[in-house]
Design an enzyme around this catalytic site. Sequence first.
Site, mmCIF file in Angstrom:
data_model
loop_
_atom_site.group_PDB
_atom_site.id
_atom_site.type_symbol
_atom_site.label_atom_id
_atom_site.label_comp_id
_atom_site.label_asym_id
_atom_site.label_seq_id
_atom_site.Cartn_x
_atom_site.Cartn_y
_atom_site.Cartn_z
ATOM 1 C CB CYS A 194 -0.736 0.031 1.189
ATOM 2 S SG CYS A 194 -2.078 1.554 1.370
ATOM 3 C CB CYS A 240 -2.762 4.691 6.594
ATOM 4 S SG CYS A 240 -4.074 3.729 7.202
ATOM 5 C CB CYS A 263 -1.610 -2.162 7.340
ATOM 6 S SG CYS A 263 -3.128 -2.580 6.625
ATOM 7 C CD GLN A 304 -15.046 -12.350 15.627
ATOM 8 O OE1 GLN A 304 -14.346 -11.811 15.118
ATOM 9 N NE2 GLN A 304 -15.029 -12.718 16.708
ATOM 10 C CG PHE A 312 -18.111 -12.058 28.059
ATOM 11 C CD1 PHE A 312 -18.273 -10.865 28.639
ATOM 12 C CD2 PHE A 312 -17.639 -13.077 28.765
ATOM 13 C CE1 PHE A 312 -17.791 -10.373 29.688
ATOM 14 C CE2 PHE A 312 -17.092 -12.731 29.929
ATOM 15 C CZ PHE A 312 -16.989 -11.547 30.716
ATOM 16 C CD GLU A 360 -23.612 -9.167 25.284
ATOM 17 O OE1 GLU A 360 -23.402 -8.189 25.612
ATOM 18 O OE2 GLU A 360 -22.712 -10.194 25.148
ATOM 19 C CG ASP A 412 -15.944 -14.023 22.381
ATOM 20 O OD1 ASP A 412 -14.561 -13.514 22.455
ATOM 21 O OD2 ASP A 412 -16.460 -14.068 21.471
ATOM 22 C CB CYS A 431 -10.232 -10.498 20.694
ATOM 23 S SG CYS A 431 -11.090 -9.534 22.289
#
Length: 473
Positions: A71, A77, A80, A288, A317, A338, A387, A414
């Site tokens: 890129c 930026c 990434c 996701q 969760f 949740e 999660d 995550c």
Amino acid sequence: MRVLRIERLDRRGFGQAEVERQGRLRPVAVPYTLPGETVRAVLTDWRFKGHRIAAVQTVLERHPARIEPRCPHFGTCGGCTWQHIDYAAQVAFKTERVRDLLEAHGLPADVVRPAVGMDEPWHYRNKMEFTFAPDGAPGLNRLGHYDRPVPLDVCYIAHPHMFRMAAETAAWARAHGLPGYDKRRHEGLLRYLMVRRARSDGAVLVALFAARPPDDPALQAAARDWVARLQAAADEAGFRLAGLYWVAYGGLSDAVGYDDVRLLAGEGFLVDTLGGMRYRLLPQTFFQTNPVQAEALLEAALALAEPEPDMRAIDLFSGVGTFTLPLARKVSAAVGVELVPESVEAAWENARENAVPNVTFLADDVRRGLDRAVEHLGGRVDLLFLDPPRSGAGGKVMRKIGRLGPPVVIYVSCNPETFAPDVRELSAFGYRLVAVQPVDMFPQTAHVELVARLERAGRSSEQTPRNQAPDRS
């Protein structure tokens, strides 16, 4: 100017070197470098999460995995940070990062399997949130700066149809002279542009976040023109525009808010699939963002769980049911817990849409909701999923799980940095870490997710306490 030797990668994926200051060796972060490289760099005054940043001027000794970034915006930026690394090496680095984190917390590293990578690690995102620059052009923020967006000519992690919506919106904003929102002065109009795409049918949903609703005649005319431009672009490119929203948010924080939501065109939702289930997605629905790897994550979680038809399961969760519903189809009963009421409502709708009758969703804090879920299952829990968000489940939740004592715990994380201390909490209750499967959800970045199986030694489902007084701690 200094010559620095890169010793390792830190938790953000930056190279780490040491410099002598005031008679002591101090760490310095060097973005866009690799271990073993020697670089000529300038120490900046910028600090990112506690570390001083050095800006690379020249790479003197290159790592074999260094490649040319794809890129033209890479390095400015912040979307990434790893395009300079060959993709196979990215996946290997992520595997090692998880192993190193576990070892640092006294947990076994030999249970970590090689990370699951992608066959095509580009254009993988099904959702992008662009920030508007002062001239109204949507882009992504500079690395470490929440108020300095970089206007983009191209984006290689977004699907081309999604970026087409951003480019058309930029042209529209310029044509009408609509300014971006200044996050320091709290002035201007255009705040964010959210673009979602369904993998199932390629439909696209767009939400424009602005500081005020389109109530005056000039903004009403501009809004109509925005709808016309994006619809024409979608027709030309050959995809369906499922909805166009104007969302007014007047708060001072940098969060995405929903004060006034107006559907300008379309039915207003997407329908996407994951694990054979159909999910209805609105702008505010969590889902996701890498659909290919989400399938891999779900498959890994179910494989590690080894569910059986007579099992009873809890999913903490649970969100909109992305793990709960596929799990429920493999067990006798499942309960999702949740906190967010809108997510619970969506989960119930998803259960009806997918004809999953043996599932229940509870709107509650996970600590209180866990008691209610156990009671709903008659005091027996054979399998527990969780999660949690990036901050982790926390010690109180993990100790509560430990006291409950389900034979198997499946932890989807995550953030490996919060996963490791959470798992250590279960060690005191006789749990051992059996397997960890990292999954590369975000190629071209240092981010890695994982799913893990923990087993309680010497504990079967028949030994799980039944009808005990709820644990209110």
